[in-house]
Scaffold this motif. Structure first.
Motif, PDB file in Angstrom:
ATOM      1  N   ALA A 245       0.839  -1.210   0.000  1.00 19.72           N
ATOM      2  CA  ALA A 245       0.000   0.000   0.000  1.00 19.72           C
ATOM      3  C   ALA A 245       0.865   1.247   0.000  1.00 19.72           C
ATOM      4  CB  ALA A 245      -0.920   0.001   1.217  1.00 19.72           C
ATOM      5  N   ARG A 246       0.244   2.348  -0.445  1.00 22.20           N
ATOM      6  CA  ARG A 246       0.929   3.647  -0.437  1.00 22.20           C
ATOM      7  C   ARG A 246       0.570   4.466   0.795  1.00 22.20           C
ATOM      8  NH1 ARG A 246      -0.287   2.337  -5.740  1.00 22.20           N
ATOM      9  NH2 ARG A 246       1.602   2.169  -7.036  1.00 22.20           N
ATOM     10  N   ARG A 247      -0.651   4.337   1.269  1.00 23.58           N
ATOM     11  CA  ARG A 247      -1.041   5.027   2.489  1.00 23.58           C
ATOM     12  C   ARG A 247      -2.245   4.327   3.092  1.00 23.58           C
ATOM     13  NH1 ARG A 247      -0.504   9.885   2.428  1.00 23.58           N
ATOM     14  NH2 ARG A 247      -1.786  10.350   4.242  1.00 23.58           N
ATOM     15  N   GLY A 248      -2.523   4.602   4.382  1.00 20.47           N
ATOM     16  CA  GLY A 248      -3.606   3.903   5.050  1.00 20.47           C
ATOM     17  C   GLY A 248      -4.491   4.827   5.865  1.00 20.47           C
ATOM     18  N   VAL A 249      -5.688   4.341   6.165  1.00 22.91           N
ATOM     19  CA  VAL A 249      -6.622   4.994   7.077  1.00 22.91           C
ATOM     20  C   VAL A 249      -7.031   3.940   8.101  1.00 22.91           C
ATOM     21  CG1 VAL A 249      -8.821   6.179   7.330  1.00 22.91           C
ATOM     22  CG2 VAL A 249      -7.446   6.536   5.262  1.00 22.91           C
ATOM     23  N   VAL A 250      -6.912   4.290   9.382  1.00 22.43           N
ATOM     24  CA  VAL A 250      -7.130   3.310  10.447  1.00 22.43           C
ATOM     25  C   VAL A 250      -8.161   3.843  11.439  1.00 22.43           C
ATOM     26  CG1 VAL A 250      -6.060   2.044  12.355  1.00 22.43           C
ATOM     27  CG2 VAL A 250      -4.784   2.402  10.223  1.00 22.43           C
ATOM     28  N   VAL A 251      -9.198   3.048  11.700  1.00 21.86           N
ATOM     29  CA  VAL A 251     -10.139   3.367  12.770  1.00 21.86           C
ATOM     30  C   VAL A 251      -9.487   2.951  14.087  1.00 21.86           C
ATOM     31  CG1 VAL A 251     -12.421   2.898  13.751  1.00 21.86           C
ATOM     32  CG2 VAL A 251     -12.143   3.096  11.268  1.00 21.86           C
ATOM     33  N   VAL A 252      -9.371   3.887  15.009  1.00 18.78           N
ATOM     34  CA  VAL A 252      -8.638   3.642  16.255  1.00 18.78           C
ATOM     35  C   VAL A 252      -9.575   3.488  17.451  1.00 18.78           C
ATOM     36  CG1 VAL A 252      -6.493   4.699  15.471  1.00 18.78           C
ATOM     37  CG2 VAL A 252      -8.254   6.140  16.502  1.00 18.78           C
ATOM     38  N   ASP A 253     -10.770   2.961  17.210  1.00 18.29           N
ATOM     39  CA  ASP A 253     -11.716   2.757  18.294  1.00 18.29           C
ATOM     40  C   ASP A 253     -11.306   1.614  19.220  1.00 18.29           C
ATOM     41  OD1 ASP A 253     -13.252   4.785  17.272  1.00 18.29           O
ATOM     42  OD2 ASP A 253     -14.681   3.464  16.259  1.00 18.29           O
ATOM     43  N   ASP A 254     -10.503   0.667  18.734  1.00 16.66           N
ATOM     44  CA  ASP A 254     -10.036  -0.411  19.603  1.00 16.66           C
ATOM     45  C   ASP A 254      -8.516  -0.369  19.722  1.00 16.66           C
ATOM     46  OD1 ASP A 254      -8.872  -1.752  17.379  1.00 16.66           O
ATOM     47  OD2 ASP A 254     -10.655  -2.960  17.043  1.00 16.66           O
ATOM     48  N   GLU A 255      -7.984  -1.149  20.647  1.00 17.77           N
ATOM     49  CA  GLU A 255      -6.549  -1.127  20.925  1.00 17.77           C
ATOM     50  C   GLU A 255      -5.735  -1.608  19.733  1.00 17.77           C
ATOM     51  OE1 GLU A 255      -5.427  -5.105  23.185  1.00 17.77           O
ATOM     52  OE2 GLU A 255      -7.124  -4.140  24.170  1.00 17.77           O
ATOM     53  N   TRP A 256      -6.315  -2.497  18.944  1.00 15.13           N
ATOM     54  CA  TRP A 256      -5.595  -3.008  17.781  1.00 15.13           C
ATOM     55  C   TRP A 256      -5.441  -1.924  16.725  1.00 15.13           C
ATOM     56  CZ3 TRP A 256      -3.240  -7.378  18.731  1.00 15.13           C
ATOM     57  CH2 TRP A 256      -3.793  -8.274  19.642  1.00 15.13           C
ATOM     58  N   GLY A 257      -6.487  -1.115  16.514  1.00 17.68           N
ATOM     59  CA  GLY A 257      -6.376  -0.022  15.569  1.00 17.68           C
ATOM     60  C   GLY A 257      -5.349   1.002  16.013  1.00 17.68           C
ATOM     61  N   ALA A 258      -5.361   1.331  17.313  1.00 17.87           N
ATOM     62  CA  ALA A 258      -4.371   2.287  17.835  1.00 17.87           C
ATOM     63  C   ALA A 258      -2.958   1.750  17.648  1.00 17.87           C
ATOM     64  CB  ALA A 258      -4.655   2.557  19.307  1.00 17.87           C
ATOM     65  N   ARG A 259      -2.791   0.467  17.887  1.00 19.48           N
ATOM     66  CA  ARG A 259      -1.458  -0.138  17.706  1.00 19.48           C
ATOM     67  C   ARG A 259      -1.046  -0.138  16.239  1.00 19.48           C
ATOM     68  NH1 ARG A 259       0.091  -6.398  19.299  1.00 19.48           N
ATOM     69  NH2 ARG A 259       2.050  -6.474  18.108  1.00 19.48           N
ATOM     70  N   LEU A 260      -1.983  -0.474  15.358  1.00 19.23           N
ATOM     71  CA  LEU A 260      -1.666  -0.475  13.935  1.00 19.23           C
ATOM     72  C   LEU A 260      -1.250   0.911  13.467  1.00 19.23           C
ATOM     73  CD1 LEU A 260      -1.532  -1.846  11.179  1.00 19.23           C
ATOM     74  CD2 LEU A 260      -3.998  -1.455  10.939  1.00 19.23           C
ATOM     75  N   ALA A 261      -1.931   1.937  13.949  1.00 20.36           N
ATOM     76  CA  ALA A 261      -1.586   3.304  13.564  1.00 20.36           C
ATOM     77  C   ALA A 261      -0.149   3.640  13.976  1.00 20.36           C
ATOM     78  CB  ALA A 261      -2.561   4.289  14.188  1.00 20.36           C
ATOM     79  N   ARG A 262       0.272   3.114  15.112  1.00 27.27           N
ATOM     80  CA  ARG A 262       1.644   3.367  15.568  1.00 27.27           C
ATOM     81  C   ARG A 262       2.668   2.573  14.772  1.00 27.27           C
ATOM     82  NH1 ARG A 262      -0.867   2.428  20.610  1.00 27.27           N
ATOM     83  NH2 ARG A 262       0.168   0.387  20.763  1.00 27.27           N
ATOM     84  N   GLU A 263       2.312   1.348  14.376  1.00 28.73           N
ATOM     85  CA  GLU A 263       3.294   0.441  13.800  1.00 28.73           C
ATOM     86  C   GLU A 263       3.265   0.375  12.274  1.00 28.73           C
ATOM     87  OE1 GLU A 263       2.783  -3.364  15.652  1.00 28.73           O
ATOM     88  OE2 GLU A 263       3.142  -2.589  17.684  1.00 28.73           O
ATOM     89  N   ALA A 264       2.288   0.998  11.640  1.00 31.44           N
ATOM     90  CA  ALA A 264       2.191   0.950  10.176  1.00 31.44           C
ATOM     91  C   ALA A 264       3.456   1.503   9.532  1.00 31.44           C
ATOM     92  CB  ALA A 264       0.968   1.735   9.711  1.00 31.44           C
ATOM     93  N   ARG A 265       3.811   0.914   8.408  1.00 31.33           N
ATOM     94  CA  ARG A 265       5.038   1.320   7.707  1.00 31.33           C
ATOM     95  C   ARG A 265       4.755   2.199   6.500  1.00 31.33           C
ATOM     96  NH1 ARG A 265       7.251  -2.929   5.473  1.00 31.33           N
ATOM     97  NH2 ARG A 265       5.483  -4.335   5.843  1.00 31.33           N
ATOM     98  N   VAL A 266       3.506   2.673   6.405  1.00 30.64           N
ATOM     99  CA  VAL A 266       3.136   3.672   5.393  1.00 30.64           C
ATOM    100  C   VAL A 266       2.460   4.822   6.135  1.00 30.64           C
ATOM    101  CG1 VAL A 266       2.870   1.985   3.531  1.00 30.64           C
ATOM    102  CG2 VAL A 266       0.893   2.557   4.979  1.00 30.64           C
ATOM    103  N   PRO A 267       2.358   6.007   5.512  1.00 32.25           N
ATOM    104  CA  PRO A 267       1.659   7.117   6.172  1.00 32.25           C
ATOM    105  C   PRO A 267       0.217   6.731   6.494  1.00 32.25           C
ATOM    106  CG  PRO A 267       2.902   7.899   4.269  1.00 32.25           C
ATOM    107  CD  PRO A 267       2.945   6.405   4.212  1.00 32.25           C
ATOM    108  N   VAL A 268      -0.229   7.048   7.708  1.00 36.43           N
ATOM    109  CA  VAL A 268      -1.559   6.647   8.172  1.00 36.43           C
ATOM    110  C   VAL A 268      -2.332   7.854   8.689  1.00 36.43           C
ATOM    111  CG1 VAL A 268      -2.725   5.488  10.101  1.00 36.43           C
ATOM    112  CG2 VAL A 268      -1.107   4.221   8.700  1.00 36.43           C
TER     113      VAL A 268
END
Length: 530
Positions: A245-268
């Motif tokens: 992917a080139r960029r992402g959008v993450v729903v951070v309503d749960d702990e997994w989304g918040a973690r993904l936003a921190r650990e993603a390797r593309v702009p989020v």
């Protein structure tokens, strides 16, 4: 249209020597032979195919190479063991040898079809729940914006006049790349696609770098495949890397989304839909519940506001619409242009089997909720708008994650007034013990938290639906959960026709003839009523 192969009307001719240029691939045989498509199933092989022979759990796909060649395949892609089997079978065709056939297959199939994903704007959606709805909402908005769209997902894949009912959320790489090539040939310029965890782990989406990917949520599901939630998350997170992917959008309503936003390797870009206090780029505010949907406003941390509507009930569908909206904005769509294109009805998409309302008095709703979190979201949403009793009819699948069965029973007992436990797809398991595990979870709740709901066990599923609908009062809501759009139930290896919507409509028709309502009762010997 049936699930026959979908390929572009004019196919490219690619020399196998060009495919051998991929990392980890070597060629045995004539380098000038050409292929025009790729196939995994020897029974569907056609003239000009590259047959991909993948090692299986019991049989190596190379065992079927001779049949594929007899049907017209001009080359084979396999591993070293498969190459020996192809030669031993006397197949006089070039063989592309790869160390890991699945890990090579997506890129090779994309190359054969001319990298079709690169010719479109591409959106990919992953997560445990909400993928289908978000993808349909994206497609609806893109068509409103004047795009010529393609869609790939759990319910169906479609573009133009072509509609293919789905058997997998994400097709195998050769089939998928053929579809994408057909879309490009049909002048499709934008693709919305569900991306399952299985498809990432099994390399089905290799060969695609999505322009924007979205994440809905993560909860217990598919642990029969992934083993642990941690492994399940790790596979989902792979989609948010530059290889996919080139960029992402993450729903951070749960702990997994918040973690993904921190650990993603593309702009989020992050979206919070449950609290305005979340440290997110966009937050959902001013939610107004309406009959059949909700109005809401997305507010950016810089003060920008986007007001729209989703014509599907439930707060989780506000989250799905918010994710779709921000994915579109991140792709370069202007906010005012998007709002104008959607009009006052907003995201007015109908998603088969996703909070699909079949009647109003009683309200009968069909939803695909097939894990504890999705079931809780559906029930809690319906509870708020049900003046009478809330009835849920559901089961759990066989040969799948057994750990979620008692959790689903517990959720049903907490939120519903009447819990009707029946069968989903038992697959190869006896259905009775599956129902017992679900009921045990429901009874555990009633034992701890008071008398609780009425718990019924009724099978088969068609009878459970009939009794629930016939016994409902006009003010009641009946939720038929777990199967959604599905039209076939697998029982002990046999596919039986079963569509919750068809069964519910038949029961509603019986009500309309003045037939007396009957109270739900256990259906067959061995069923219990607690």
């Amino acid at each position: 249209m049936s699930s026959s192969r979908i390929l572009p009307p004019a196919r490219r001719q690619v020399q196998v020597a060009d495919l051998a240029a991929h990392p980890g691939v070597r060629l045995e045989g004539d380098p000038t032979v050409t292929v025009s498509s790729v196939v995994l199933d020897n029974r569907r092989a056609e003239a000009g195919d590259l047959f991909a022979a993948v090692p299986g759990a019991r049989v190596h796909g190379a065992s079927f190479a001779a049949d594929a060649v007899s049907r017209g395949a001009t080359a084979v892609l396999t591993d070293a063991a498969g190459a020996r089997a192809v030669r031993d079978a006397g197949c006089d065709v070039p063989v592309l040898v790869a160390e890991d056939v699945r890990a090579t297959l997506g890129a090779v199939a994309a190359a054969v079809h001319g990298e079709p994903a690169a010719a479109m704007r591409t959106f990919g959606v992953t997560g445990t729940n909400g993928k289908t709805t978000t993808t349909f909402l994206l497609d609806h908005a893109l068509r409103a914006l004047g795009r010529r769209t393609g869609l790939v997902g759990t319910v169906e894949s479609r573009f133009g006049d072509t509609v293919v009912p789905s058997t997998l959320t994400t097709p195998e790489a050769p089939e998928l790349q053929g579809w994408l090539a057909a879309m490009v040939a049909d002048d499709v310029d934008t693709l919305s696609m569900e991306v399952s965890s299985h498809s990432i782990a099994m390399h089905r989406v290799d060969g695609i770098v999505f322009d924007v990917v979205g994440f809905t949520n993560l909860s217990q599901d598919h642990l029969d495949f992934h083993g642990t939630l941690e492994d399940y998350f790790a596979v989902k997170a792979e989609l948010f890397g530059p290889e996919r992917a080139r960029r992402g959008v993450v729903v951070v309503d749960d702990e997994w989304g918040a973690r993904l936003a921190r650990e993603a390797r593309v702009p989020v870009t992050t979206v919070a839909t449950t609290t305005v206090d979340a440290d997110a780029d966009w937050t959902v505010q001013d939610v107004e519940t309406e009959p059949g949907g909700s109005r809401f406003t997305l507010v950016h941390r810089d003060g920008r506001r986007v007001a729209t509507r989703v014509a599907l009930p439930g707060g989780f569908n506000v989250a799905n619409a918010a994710l779709a909206c921000v994915m579109l904005l991140e792709s370069g769509v202007d906010a005012d242009t998007l709002v104008a294109a959607l009009g006052p009805e907003g995201f007015d998409a109908r998603v088969p089997g996703r909070m699909e309302v079949l009647s109003d008095a009683p309200r009968v709703v069909v939803d695909f909720a097939h894990n504890a979190d999705a079931l809780e979201l559906a029930l809690s949403s319906l509870r708020m708008t049900t003046p009478g009793r809330l009835v849920v009819v559901f089961g759990a699948t066989g040969d799948r994650d057994r750990g979620k069965r008692p959790h689903m029973g517990a959720v049903a007992a907490r939120f519903a007034d009447v819990v009707v436990v029946t069968d989903d797809d038992p697959h190869s398991e006896p259905p009775g013990p599956i129902r017992a595990e679900v009921i045990a979870g429901a009874r555990a709740v009633t034992g701890r938290e008071g008398p609780g709901p009425e718990i019924l066990e009724i099978a088969p599923r068609a009878e459970a639906i009939r009794q629930a609908v016939l016994s409902a009062a006009a003010t009641d809501t009946v939720l038929l959960a777990g199967r959604g759009h599905e039209t076939v139930q697998e029982v002990d290896g046999v596919d039986l026709p079963l569509d919750d919507r068809v069964e519910a409509r038949a029961a509603l028709a019986a009500r309309s003839t003045g037939r007396e309502r009957t109270a739900p009762t256990p259906h067959d010997e061995g069923d219990t009523h607690a």
